[in-house]
Design a protein around this motif. Structure first.
Motif, PDB file in Angstrom:
ATOM      1  N   UNK A 155       0.987  -1.370   0.085  1.00  0.00           N
ATOM      2  CA  UNK A 155      -0.116  -0.079   0.171  1.00  0.00           C
ATOM      3  C   UNK A 155       0.961   1.479  -0.314  1.00  0.00           C
ATOM      4  N   UNK A 156       2.372   1.628   0.479  1.00  0.00           N
ATOM      5  CA  UNK A 156       2.998   2.619   0.342  1.00  0.00           C
ATOM      6  C   UNK A 156       3.677   3.004  -1.627  1.00  0.00           C
ATOM      7  N   UNK A 157       3.389   3.663  -1.733  1.00  0.00           N
ATOM      8  CA  UNK A 157       4.025   4.449  -2.832  1.00  0.00           C
ATOM      9  C   UNK A 157       5.051   4.457  -2.747  1.00  0.00           C
ATOM     10  N   UNK A 158       5.988   4.296  -3.691  1.00  0.00           N
ATOM     11  CA  UNK A 158       7.627   4.258  -3.864  1.00  0.00           C
ATOM     12  C   UNK A 158       7.671   5.653  -4.113  1.00  0.00           C
ATOM     13  N   UNK A 159       8.382   6.314  -3.616  1.00  0.00           N
ATOM     14  CA  UNK A 159       9.029   8.332  -3.235  1.00  0.00           C
ATOM     15  C   UNK A 159       9.578   7.734  -4.703  1.00  0.00           C
ATOM     16  N   UNK A 160       9.712   8.953  -5.404  1.00  0.00           N
ATOM     17  CA  UNK A 160      10.835   9.208  -6.656  1.00  0.00           C
ATOM     18  C   UNK A 160      12.047   9.082  -6.516  1.00  0.00           C
ATOM     19  N   UNK A 161      12.803   8.566  -7.077  1.00  0.00           N
ATOM     20  CA  UNK A 161      14.369   8.939  -6.863  1.00  0.00           C
ATOM     21  C   UNK A 161      14.566  10.309  -7.039  1.00  0.00           C
ATOM     22  N   UNK A 162      15.859  10.464  -6.588  1.00  0.00           N
ATOM     23  CA  UNK A 162      16.379  12.115  -6.359  1.00  0.00           C
ATOM     24  C   UNK A 162      16.928  12.271  -7.822  1.00  0.00           C
ATOM     25  N   UNK A 163      16.379  13.037  -8.019  1.00  0.00           N
ATOM     26  CA  UNK A 163      16.795  13.981 -10.115  1.00  0.00           C
ATOM     27  C   UNK A 163      18.260  14.248 -10.078  1.00  0.00           C
ATOM     28  N   UNK A 164      18.897  14.528 -11.116  1.00  0.00           N
ATOM     29  CA  UNK A 164      20.131  15.405 -11.243  1.00  0.00           C
ATOM     30  C   UNK A 164      21.037  13.963 -10.811  1.00  0.00           C
ATOM     31  N   UNK A 165      22.075  14.437 -10.636  1.00  0.00           N
ATOM     32  CA  UNK A 165      23.299  13.742 -10.056  1.00  0.00           C
ATOM     33  C   UNK A 165      23.827  13.634  -9.074  1.00  0.00           C
ATOM     34  N   UNK A 166      24.332  12.267  -8.418  1.00  0.00           N
ATOM     35  CA  UNK A 166      23.526  11.861  -6.948  1.00  0.00           C
ATOM     36  C   UNK A 166      24.750  10.892  -6.754  1.00  0.00           C
ATOM     37  N   UNK A 167      25.753  10.802  -5.333  1.00  0.00           N
ATOM     38  CA  UNK A 167      26.473  10.751  -5.389  1.00  0.00           C
ATOM     39  C   UNK A 167      25.921   8.981  -3.891  1.00  0.00           C
ATOM     40  N   UNK A 168      26.307   7.898  -4.240  1.00  0.00           N
ATOM     41  CA  UNK A 168      25.527   6.736  -3.594  1.00  0.00           C
ATOM     42  C   UNK A 168      26.338   6.308  -3.093  1.00  0.00           C
ATOM     43  N   UNK A 169      26.343   5.605  -1.987  1.00  0.00           N
ATOM     44  CA  UNK A 169      26.843   4.414  -1.208  1.00  0.00           C
ATOM     45  C   UNK A 169      25.946   3.348  -0.603  1.00  0.00           C
ATOM     46  N   UNK A 170      26.736   1.972  -0.512  1.00  0.00           N
ATOM     47  CA  UNK A 170      26.135   0.680  -0.543  1.00  0.00           C
ATOM     48  C   UNK A 170      26.891  -0.589  -0.594  1.00  0.00           C
TER      49      UNK A 170
END
Length: 238
Positions: free
Chosen positions: A123-138
């Motif tokens: 029932x939860x909507x997926x929040x939109x992903x950030x726009x533009x250039x992003x730096x991610x760690x995982x």
């Protein structure tokens, strides 16, 4: 009459002997069961410690995606990437709720990598992903197996497992031979619950499980032999 008297006098001794045999057998079998559980616990502890130790190593920064062989050596490590999310690749993965929200990130070097942004509940909507250039760690992980069947109660578009062989049919190419699961901070920053990365169990898993299974087989054999000896003791009396 003499025979009947003899049986009446010795039967309690035979019953006591049978009881001792069963008690000893059960005790020995119990020890074997505990040893099997200990073997499994040792394996699980070593595996968890090994996995966590690999995650705790310094973060690897990708200026560009490494070669396939280099990527394979980095599974289980934390990796930092820079790129832009591709909204057309948004995918849900799982066989039950909560499910993982996955989206491709086009790296600055041109490759696309599947990023597990986090988890969502039913029932939860997926929040939109950030726009533009992003730096991610995982945490970097390999493509998952095809063993999970699709759950008919889940939406038809939901994939049962995160398989790169499936994604490569529709996602932009070239596709990095790995997935990246955002850490807790990264997932919550995007309005999602953190997902647990699916990592390989490492060498020795089957061997250690085999050792544990051997102890449990020995325990069953011990109980069976105790029952056989108990019956044999009674037959000798007869």
């Amino acid at each position: 009459m003499v025979k009947g008297t003899t049986t009446s006098q010795t039967s309690p001794a035979i019953r006591a002997k049978q009881a001792v045999i069963m008690v000893v057998g059960i005790a020995v079998a119990g020890v074997m069961v505990v040893l099997g559980l200990w073997q499994m616990n040792v394996f699980e502890s070593q595996r968890d410690n090994s996995t966590q130790a690999r995650i705790d190593q310094p973060v690897i920064t990708w200026d560009k995606a490494p070669t396939r062989s280099e990527v394979m050596t980095q599974y289980g490590r934390r990796v930092r990437i820079t790129g832009t999310f591709e909204p057309s690749t948004a995918t849900l993965v799982g066989t039950s709720w909560p499910v993982r929200a996955v989206e491709g990130v086009r790296l600055t070097s041109g490759e696309t990598i599947a990023v597990v942004r986090g988890e969502i509940s039913q029932g939860q909507e997926v929040p939109p992903a950030p726009t533009g250039t992003v730096t991610l760690t995982g945490v970097l992980a390999a493509s998952e197996s095809a063993n999970e069947p699709h759950n008919p109660q889940m939406p038809a578009s939901t994939l049962p497992s995160l398989r790169l062989e499936v994604l490569t049919q529709t996602w932009p190419q070239p596709l990095v031979p790995a997935t990246l699961t955002l850490d807790e901070q990264g997932a919550r920053a995007q309005g999602l619950s953190p997902a647990q990365p699916t990592l390989p169990q490492g060498d020795g898993g089957e061997r250690n499980r085999g050792y544990a299974l051997q102890w449990w087989v020995f325990a069953i054999f011990t109980i069976a032999m105790s029952i056989a000896f108990t019956r044999a003791a009674g037959k000798r009396q007869d």
